[in-house]
Design an enzyme around this catalytic site. Sequence first.
Site, PDB file in Angstrom:
ATOM      1  N   GLY A  20      20.298  39.072  10.962  1.00  0.00           N
ATOM      2  CA  GLY A  20      18.814  38.679  11.506  1.00  0.00           C
ATOM      3  C   GLY A  20      18.533  37.208  11.742  1.00  0.00           C
ATOM      4  O   GLY A  20      18.987  36.537  12.671  1.00  0.00           O
ATOM      5  N   GLU A  28      18.570  50.380  12.336  1.00  0.00           N
ATOM      6  CA  GLU A  28      19.129  50.982  13.820  1.00  0.00           C
ATOM      7  C   GLU A  28      18.686  52.109  14.468  1.00  0.00           C
ATOM      8  O   GLU A  28      17.951  53.054  13.649  1.00  0.00           O
ATOM      9  CB  GLU A  28      20.591  51.098  13.708  1.00  0.00           C
ATOM     10  CG  GLU A  28      21.517  49.853  13.291  1.00  0.00           C
ATOM     11  CD  GLU A  28      21.246  48.554  14.019  1.00  0.00           C
ATOM     12  OE1 GLU A  28      21.448  48.413  15.339  1.00  0.00           O
ATOM     13  OE2 GLU A  28      20.618  47.496  13.633  1.00  0.00           O
ATOM     14  N   LYS A  31      28.984  43.592  11.582  1.00  0.00           N
ATOM     15  CA  LYS A  31      28.895  42.441  11.249  1.00  0.00           C
ATOM     16  C   LYS A  31      29.852  41.655  10.648  1.00  0.00           C
ATOM     17  O   LYS A  31      30.306  40.355  11.013  1.00  0.00           O
ATOM     18  CB  LYS A  31      27.605  42.072  10.186  1.00  0.00           C
ATOM     19  CG  LYS A  31      26.370  42.588  11.132  1.00  0.00           C
ATOM     20  CD  LYS A  31      25.366  42.786  10.036  1.00  0.00           C
ATOM     21  CE  LYS A  31      23.972  43.437  10.921  1.00  0.00           C
ATOM     22  NZ  LYS A  31      22.877  43.784   9.848  1.00  0.00           N
ATOM     23  N   LYS A  86      25.322  43.806  17.653  1.00  0.00           N
ATOM     24  CA  LYS A  86      26.481  43.615  16.799  1.00  0.00           C
ATOM     25  C   LYS A  86      27.549  44.658  17.361  1.00  0.00           C
ATOM     26  O   LYS A  86      28.683  44.580  17.162  1.00  0.00           O
ATOM     27  CB  LYS A  86      26.107  43.512  15.660  1.00  0.00           C
ATOM     28  CG  LYS A  86      25.391  44.613  15.005  1.00  0.00           C
ATOM     29  CD  LYS A  86      24.238  44.359  14.540  1.00  0.00           C
ATOM     30  CE  LYS A  86      23.138  45.414  14.192  1.00  0.00           C
ATOM     31  NZ  LYS A  86      21.948  44.993  13.680  1.00  0.00           N
ATOM     32  N   GLY A 123      11.012  48.404  11.197  1.00  0.00           N
ATOM     33  CA  GLY A 123      11.908  48.095  12.185  1.00  0.00           C
ATOM     34  C   GLY A 123      13.120  47.417  11.874  1.00  0.00           C
ATOM     35  O   GLY A 123      13.860  46.605  12.593  1.00  0.00           O
ATOM     36  N   THR A 156      11.670  46.199  19.122  1.00  0.00           N
ATOM     37  CA  THR A 156      11.318  45.630  17.770  1.00  0.00           C
ATOM     38  C   THR A 156      11.779  44.204  17.913  1.00  0.00           C
ATOM     39  O   THR A 156      10.921  43.122  17.881  1.00  0.00           O
ATOM     40  CB  THR A 156      11.855  45.936  16.548  1.00  0.00           C
ATOM     41  OG1 THR A 156      11.665  47.343  16.208  1.00  0.00           O
ATOM     42  CG2 THR A 156      11.626  45.232  15.292  1.00  0.00           C
ATOM     43  N   VAL A 157      12.856  43.660  18.312  1.00  0.00           N
ATOM     44  CA  VAL A 157      13.397  42.247  18.423  1.00  0.00           C
ATOM     45  C   VAL A 157      12.926  41.738  19.605  1.00  0.00           C
ATOM     46  O   VAL A 157      12.447  40.647  19.713  1.00  0.00           O
ATOM     47  CB  VAL A 157      14.895  42.276  18.368  1.00  0.00           C
ATOM     48  CG1 VAL A 157      15.528  41.128  18.502  1.00  0.00           C
ATOM     49  CG2 VAL A 157      15.515  43.089  17.077  1.00  0.00           C
ATOM     50  N   GLY A 174      14.277  42.568  11.106  1.00  0.00           N
ATOM     51  CA  GLY A 174      12.807  42.589  11.476  1.00  0.00           C
ATOM     52  C   GLY A 174      12.525  41.858  12.666  1.00  0.00           C
ATOM     53  O   GLY A 174      13.590  41.156  13.055  1.00  0.00           O
ATOM     54  N   GLU A 199      23.809  34.889  18.205  1.00  0.00           N
ATOM     55  CA  GLU A 199      23.265  34.601  16.592  1.00  0.00           C
ATOM     56  C   GLU A 199      22.489  35.448  15.862  1.00  0.00           C
ATOM     57  O   GLU A 199      22.733  35.996  14.779  1.00  0.00           O
ATOM     58  CB  GLU A 199      22.134  33.226  16.652  1.00  0.00           C
ATOM     59  CG  GLU A 199      21.596  33.023  15.249  1.00  0.00           C
ATOM     60  CD  GLU A 199      22.927  32.066  14.417  1.00  0.00           C
ATOM     61  OE1 GLU A 199      23.643  31.089  14.734  1.00  0.00           O
ATOM     62  OE2 GLU A 199      23.279  32.713  13.402  1.00  0.00           O
TER      63      GLU A 199
HETATM   64  P1  NDP Z   1      14.390  49.224  19.420  1.00  0.00           P
HETATM   65  O1  NDP Z   1      14.732  50.567  19.456  1.00  0.00           O
HETATM   66  O2  NDP Z   1      13.217  48.625  18.565  1.00  0.00           O
HETATM   67  O3  NDP Z   1      14.145  48.673  20.964  1.00  0.00           O
HETATM   68  C1  NDP Z   1      15.323  49.036  21.703  1.00  0.00           C
HETATM   69  C2  NDP Z   1      14.558  48.660  23.193  1.00  0.00           C
HETATM   70  O4  NDP Z   1      15.592  48.777  24.056  1.00  0.00           O
HETATM   71  C3  NDP Z   1      13.330  49.771  23.498  1.00  0.00           C
HETATM   72  O5  NDP Z   1      12.612  48.877  24.262  1.00  0.00           O
HETATM   73  C4  NDP Z   1      14.117  50.542  24.207  1.00  0.00           C
HETATM   74  O6  NDP Z   1      13.384  51.695  25.018  1.00  0.00           O
HETATM   75  C5  NDP Z   1      15.205  49.865  25.151  1.00  0.00           C
HETATM   76  N1  NDP Z   1      16.210  50.519  25.740  1.00  0.00           N
HETATM   77  C6  NDP Z   1      17.320  51.063  24.793  1.00  0.00           C
HETATM   78  N2  NDP Z   1      18.237  51.721  25.750  1.00  0.00           N
HETATM   79  C7  NDP Z   1      17.813  51.489  26.839  1.00  0.00           C
HETATM   80  C8  NDP Z   1      18.365  51.830  28.111  1.00  0.00           C
HETATM   81  N3  NDP Z   1      19.365  52.603  28.178  1.00  0.00           N
HETATM   82  N4  NDP Z   1      17.710  51.393  29.160  1.00  0.00           N
HETATM   83  C9  NDP Z   1      16.657  50.650  28.886  1.00  0.00           C
HETATM   84  N5  NDP Z   1      16.029  50.319  27.750  1.00  0.00           N
HETATM   85  C10 NDP Z   1      16.661  50.869  26.911  1.00  0.00           C
HETATM   86  O7  NDP Z   1      15.684  48.112  18.730  1.00  0.00           O
HETATM   87  P2  NDP Z   1      15.813  46.866  18.229  1.00  0.00           P
HETATM   88  O8  NDP Z   1      14.752  45.928  18.652  1.00  0.00           O
HETATM   89  O9  NDP Z   1      15.675  47.190  16.510  1.00  0.00           O
HETATM   90  O10 NDP Z   1      17.256  46.440  18.227  1.00  0.00           O
HETATM   91  C11 NDP Z   1      17.712  45.803  19.328  1.00  0.00           C
HETATM   92  C12 NDP Z   1      19.042  45.442  19.395  1.00  0.00           C
HETATM   93  O11 NDP Z   1      19.040  44.340  18.221  1.00  0.00           O
HETATM   94  C13 NDP Z   1      20.332  46.401  18.990  1.00  0.00           C
HETATM   95  O12 NDP Z   1      21.126  45.912  19.314  1.00  0.00           O
HETATM   96  C14 NDP Z   1      20.091  46.061  17.278  1.00  0.00           C
HETATM   97  O13 NDP Z   1      21.182  46.442  16.653  1.00  0.00           O
HETATM   98  C15 NDP Z   1      19.905  44.331  17.103  1.00  0.00           C
HETATM   99  N6  NDP Z   1      19.273  44.000  15.895  1.00  0.00           N
HETATM  100  C16 NDP Z   1      18.318  44.662  15.558  1.00  0.00           C
HETATM  101  C17 NDP Z   1      17.714  44.003  14.073  1.00  0.00           C
HETATM  102  C18 NDP Z   1      16.443  44.471  13.637  1.00  0.00           C
HETATM  103  O14 NDP Z   1      16.055  44.121  12.668  1.00  0.00           O
HETATM  104  N7  NDP Z   1      15.725  45.597  14.295  1.00  0.00           N
HETATM  105  C19 NDP Z   1      18.200  42.790  13.627  1.00  0.00           C
HETATM  106  C20 NDP Z   1      19.491  42.240  14.349  1.00  0.00           C
HETATM  107  C21 NDP Z   1      19.800  42.709  15.627  1.00  0.00           C
HETATM  108  P3  NDP Z   1      12.704  52.996  24.969  1.00  0.00           P
HETATM  109  O15 NDP Z   1      11.586  52.552  24.149  1.00  0.00           O
HETATM  110  O16 NDP Z   1      12.434  53.366  26.175  1.00  0.00           O
HETATM  111  O17 NDP Z   1      14.016  53.647  24.126  1.00  0.00           O
HETATM  112  N1  HSE Z   2      19.717  47.640  10.967  1.00  0.00           N
HETATM  113  C1  HSE Z   2      20.111  46.033  10.581  1.00  0.00           C
HETATM  114  C2  HSE Z   2      19.776  45.840   9.093  1.00  0.00           C
HETATM  115  C3  HSE Z   2      19.291  45.110  11.672  1.00  0.00           C
HETATM  116  O1  HSE Z   2      19.183  46.580   8.634  1.00  0.00           O
HETATM  117  O2  HSE Z   2      20.239  44.947   8.693  1.00  0.00           O
HETATM  118  C4  HSE Z   2      19.715  43.691  11.416  1.00  0.00           C
HETATM  119  O3  HSE Z   2      20.857  43.622  12.081  1.00  0.00           O
END
Ligand code: NDP
Ligand code: HSE
Length: 335
Positions: A135, A191, A206, A106, A188, A13-14, A303, A130
């Site tokens: 987010g 977590e 956080k 985080k 999205g 997602t991110v 998001g 950041e």
């Molecule tokens: P997603 O689950 O959408 O994406 C995670 C990505 O990382 C996927 O592509 C996944 O691959 C890959 N991945 C996970 N573990 C591994 C591994 N061991 N080796 C290789 N690839 C890996 O997560 P998000 O994008 O939502 O979140 C990412 C980070 O951002 C997290 O730390 C989250 O806490 C943080 N965050 C998220 C927010 C949100 O709104 N979603 C907001 C703020 C922070 P695969 O598909 O193969 O599992």
């Molecule tokens: N899962 C977190 C939330 C993502 O819902 O706020 C952003 O940090």
Amino acid sequence: MTTIKIALLGFGTVAQGTFNLLQDNAELIRNRTGVNVEISKIFVRNPNKYSHITLPETAQYVTDIDEVLKDDSIQMVVELMGGTTFAKDCVEGALKAKKNVVTANKDLLAESGPYLLDLASKNGVDLRFEASVLGGIPIIRTLYESLAGNRITELIGIMNGTTNFILTKMSEEGLSYQDVLKEAQDLGYAEADPTADVEGLDAARKLAILASISFNRRIFFEDVSVEGITSIDTEDIKFGKEFGYNIKLLGIAKETSQGLSLNVYPAFIPTTHPLASVRGSYNAIYVKGNGIDDVMLYGRGAGSLPTGSSVVSDIMEVAKNVSYNETGRLKPFYY
Ligand code: NDP
Ligand code: HSE
């Protein structure tokens, strides 16, 4: 113009929000930084999962992390996988290889932030985060820079988008929390393990990060007392409404005569209070300081694009630092 090669770790997602903004705003980013930020590698487990996404010619998928960590041409690693084990190894490996790191993780920062910031400092590189808190809301830089001249006395905010989205839907549409959780996951916001959201752990992480910066102390996740929203039902919400209150999951850090109090819990807020009108995936935070009095920041707390916006701002900041040979200069407050 200097070109800086970066690698994305993870493409969920991110990372995709970050990727899209880097592509769509490439010219603006070049103009504002004087640097050409080039995505060189994207580390994933299974590239086939992303075959629908067209990569720029400069970028390729890799499935071996050493292809990033041992590639001397890559100056910045953007960790967007999440988790505290493999992600920690990658961030540690990147910092030791004198690569700058941007992360949204985080969990990792709340657990190992001080250690990783020390490591970045020792290796003369930047570690920026950041996006890890609230987010798209620029709270970390606001605390580090804009409010740096204040003694902060209190932080109070809605720090989790998923739970705020759930509570809003429960309140406005009478749905149960299980019904709405699936929607928050599909959008999205949640977590990988949504327990972290609904049990208040994500908000506590956080709060630990923000309190460390605000109160100049090494504060960890374990220091925060946590209660989530899983025991709240539609009756509680109805009852609150009858008396003019909305239920919100709050994170509160406060200086008291007994020391610093750190809590995450669901609370009744009068509907006339600004925090009561923070709806859906929006978050908001009040910062009280001895100069500024009150500052409130409000915006999307989760998001793809909102969080990508924060990641891209860090990438731009680090890119500028790399181009001026100024990385590793920002010391964390709690030294
Ligand atoms: P997603 O689950 O959408 O994406 C995670 C990505 O990382 C996927 O592509 C996944 O691959 C890959 N991945 C996970 N573990 C591994 C591994 N061991 N080796 C290789 N690839 C890996 O997560 P998000 O994008 O939502 O979140 C990412 C980070 O951002 C997290 O730390 C989250 O806490 C943080 N965050 C998220 C927010 C949100 O709104 N979603 C907001 C703020 C922070 P695969 O598909 O193969 O599992
Ligand atoms: N899962 C977190 C939330 C993502 O819902 O706020 C952003 O940090």
